[in-house]
Design an enzyme around this catalytic site. Structure first.
Site, PDB file in Angstrom:
ATOM      1  CD  GLU A  64      -2.734  -1.092   2.520  1.00 34.02           C
ATOM      2  OE1 GLU A  64      -3.052  -0.004   3.024  1.00 34.02           O
ATOM      3  OE2 GLU A  64      -3.087  -2.186   2.959  1.00 34.02           O
TER       4      GLU A  64
ATOM      5  CB  CYS B 218      -1.989   0.858   9.613  1.00 30.53           C
ATOM      6  SG  CYS B 218      -1.714   2.482  10.284  1.00 30.53           S
TER       7      CYS B 218
HETATM    8  N1  SAH Z   1       7.774  -0.307  10.984  1.00 31.08           N
HETATM    9  C1  SAH Z   1       7.870   1.129  11.073  1.00 31.08           C
HETATM   10  C2  SAH Z   1       7.095   1.881  10.040  1.00 31.08           C
HETATM   11  C3  SAH Z   1       5.758   1.393   9.599  1.00 31.08           C
HETATM   12  S1  SAH Z   1       4.341   1.668  10.611  1.00 31.08           S
HETATM   13  C4  SAH Z   1       7.522   1.584  12.464  1.00 31.08           C
HETATM   14  O1  SAH Z   1       7.183   0.758  13.284  1.00 31.08           O
HETATM   15  O2  SAH Z   1       7.641   2.759  12.742  1.00 31.08           O
HETATM   16  C5  SAH Z   1       4.060   3.401  10.621  1.00 31.08           C
HETATM   17  C6  SAH Z   1       3.456   3.884  11.935  1.00 31.08           C
HETATM   18  O3  SAH Z   1       2.080   3.500  12.058  1.00 31.08           O
HETATM   19  C7  SAH Z   1       4.173   3.330  13.149  1.00 31.08           C
HETATM   20  O4  SAH Z   1       4.334   4.335  14.099  1.00 31.08           O
HETATM   21  C8  SAH Z   1       3.190   2.287  13.617  1.00 31.08           C
HETATM   22  O5  SAH Z   1       3.404   1.937  14.939  1.00 31.08           O
HETATM   23  C9  SAH Z   1       1.876   2.974  13.358  1.00 31.08           C
HETATM   24  N2  SAH Z   1       0.697   2.118  13.361  1.00 31.08           N
HETATM   25  C10 SAH Z   1       0.585   0.828  13.008  1.00 31.08           C
HETATM   26  N3  SAH Z   1      -0.681   0.385  13.181  1.00 31.08           N
HETATM   27  C11 SAH Z   1      -1.390   1.422  13.635  1.00 31.08           C
HETATM   28  C12 SAH Z   1      -2.762   1.607  13.977  1.00 31.08           C
HETATM   29  N4  SAH Z   1      -3.630   0.619  13.904  1.00 31.08           N
HETATM   30  N5  SAH Z   1      -3.140   2.831  14.398  1.00 31.08           N
HETATM   31  C13 SAH Z   1      -2.261   3.844  14.493  1.00 31.08           C
HETATM   32  N6  SAH Z   1      -0.966   3.735  14.163  1.00 31.08           N
HETATM   33  C14 SAH Z   1      -0.534   2.540  13.753  1.00 31.08           C
END
Ligand code: SAH
Length: 357
Positions: free
Chosen positions: A89, A333
């Site tokens: 995505e 996400c």
């Molecule tokens: N792996 C990296 C980048 C990808 S996720 C990381 O962990 O930073 C990008 C961001 O979205 C991260 O801060 C992650 O924790 C957050 N994230 C993932 N799922 C989420 C959700 N359901 N609601 C809000 N933020 C979320």
């Protein structure tokens, strides 16, 4: 297949020279690739050469499989298809200062965070540098109609960038190359769940992008409940690595904090977080959790979000609440890929056998 948009201008020149062409063909090729052209469109290259190239190479290994546009704010959500059929995505957001693309670095993710949809089936594979650059080129193609292009990038789609370290670094060098897309490092953010050794190594690469740390907790006990990576690295070590990055690059750090009902959003959590961050040159980005049905986790009430934010402000922590964009199009996400596959009667992780259209 050779992925031309994964090669530096120098490598493209080498590729042309290997084919018995003169070096200036490399410049021509480079211009076409970064303009988003397909090999067939590269009209100033000899037809026979193009034919030869088409048998072994693609300009861009990524295609747009689905695009949704938010009626609320114009956010575009892409489902990108890779040459082996895998899907990732991307989200294109319009801000006052220009367009920001959120792109993926892996198919899925193996970090296992409890609140994240991207990690539910683990990581199918790493993306190549060309597959990351390809996402940017496609977003630029979409924006061409309005004479705009992507100005800012966030590596926050599916995947843990530091779990695909070398390809991500190669991609960042490509995308900031003066003869490539020439994006400014100032406009790029990389988000990590906190792989400490990689954070330190990255600080020495000479690519001083903004580093965002997904912290999501005020202490190790809570962090370990929701992020397996916290069992490998303590919060103290992780924050120290962020401080070193800030010190070495001169950039301000960002702390990502997803507020999750009944887990990490009480006032005392805010107070504890503030004390952990005291003296660090960083900004806190609060994200009310995007609900992921499979996980049974939810965002707190609006009031709780406000109280959490107030508590941080009262303690002089620079904080903003992340504006929700594209809420009507599964902006968040890993959700679009999952929904697409569910509607097609498939599961994330199963798509790898199909050919792009
Ligand atoms: N792996 C990296 C980048 C990808 S996720 C990381 O962990 O930073 C990008 C961001 O979205 C991260 O801060 C992650 O924790 C957050 N994230 C993932 N799922 C989420 C959700 N359901 N609601 C809000 N933020 C979320």
């Amino acid at each position: 297949m050779i992925q031309l948009c994964g090669m530096t201008p120098e490598q493209l020149t080498g590729y042309m020279v290997d084919k018995g062409q003169s070096a200036f063909r490399g410049d021509q090729l480079s211009k076409w690739v970064w303009a988003g052209a397909d090999i067939g469109q590269m009209s100033n290259l000899p037809a026979a050469l193009r034919e030869q190239m088409r048998r072994e190479a693609v300009a861009n290994p990524v295609q747009i499989c689905q695009e949704r546009v938010s009626q609320l704010d114009g956010t575009r959500k892409f489902l990108f298809q890779l040459m082996d059929g895998n899907l990732v995505e991307g989200v294109l957001m319009r801000y006052k200062y220009g367009y920001t693309l959120c792109l993926s670095t892996q198919v899925g993710c193996r970090m296992g965070c409890a609140f994240c949809a991207s990690t539910l089936e683990g990581c199918a594979r790493n993306l190549t540098a060309g597959e990351m650059a390809g996402q940017v080129l496609l977003a630029n193609r979409v924006l061409q109609g309005e004479g705009a292009r992507v100005g800012n990038l966030v590596l926050m789609g599916s995947g843990e960038p530091f779990d695909n370290y070398q390809n991500v670094v190669d991609f960042l060098r490509l995308i900031t190359h003066p003869q490539g897309l020439n994006l400014s490092v100032r406009g790029i953010s990389l988000s990590t769940c906190g792989l400490v050794e990689k954070m330190d190594r990255f600080a020495g690469e000479g690519i001083p992008v903004t580093l965002s740390l997904s912290l999501h907790a005020p202490n190790d006990a809570i962090r370990r409940r929701i992020m397996p990576v916290a069992r490998a690295y303590s919060m103290e070590d992780t924050l120290a690595a962020l401080s070193r990055y800030i010190g070495r690059t001169g950039r301000r750090g960002v702390i990502e904090y997803a507020l999750i009902r009944e887990i990490n959003c009480r006032r005392e959590h805010a107070a504890e977080l503030a004390s952990r961050l005291r003296g660090m040159r960083c900004h806190v980005n609060l994200i009310p959790l995007n609900r992921v049905a499979e996980r049974g986790l939810d965002a707190p009430s609006r009031k709780q979000v406000e109280e959490f934010m107030e508590e941080l402000e009262r303690r002089h922590i620079s904080v903003t609440r992340r504006r929700e964009m594209g809420a009507d199009i599964q902006g968040a996400c890993g959700q679009l890929r999952r929904r697409f596959l569910a509607e097609a009667g498939r599961q994330a992780g199963d798509e790898g056998t199909e050919k792009p259209e």
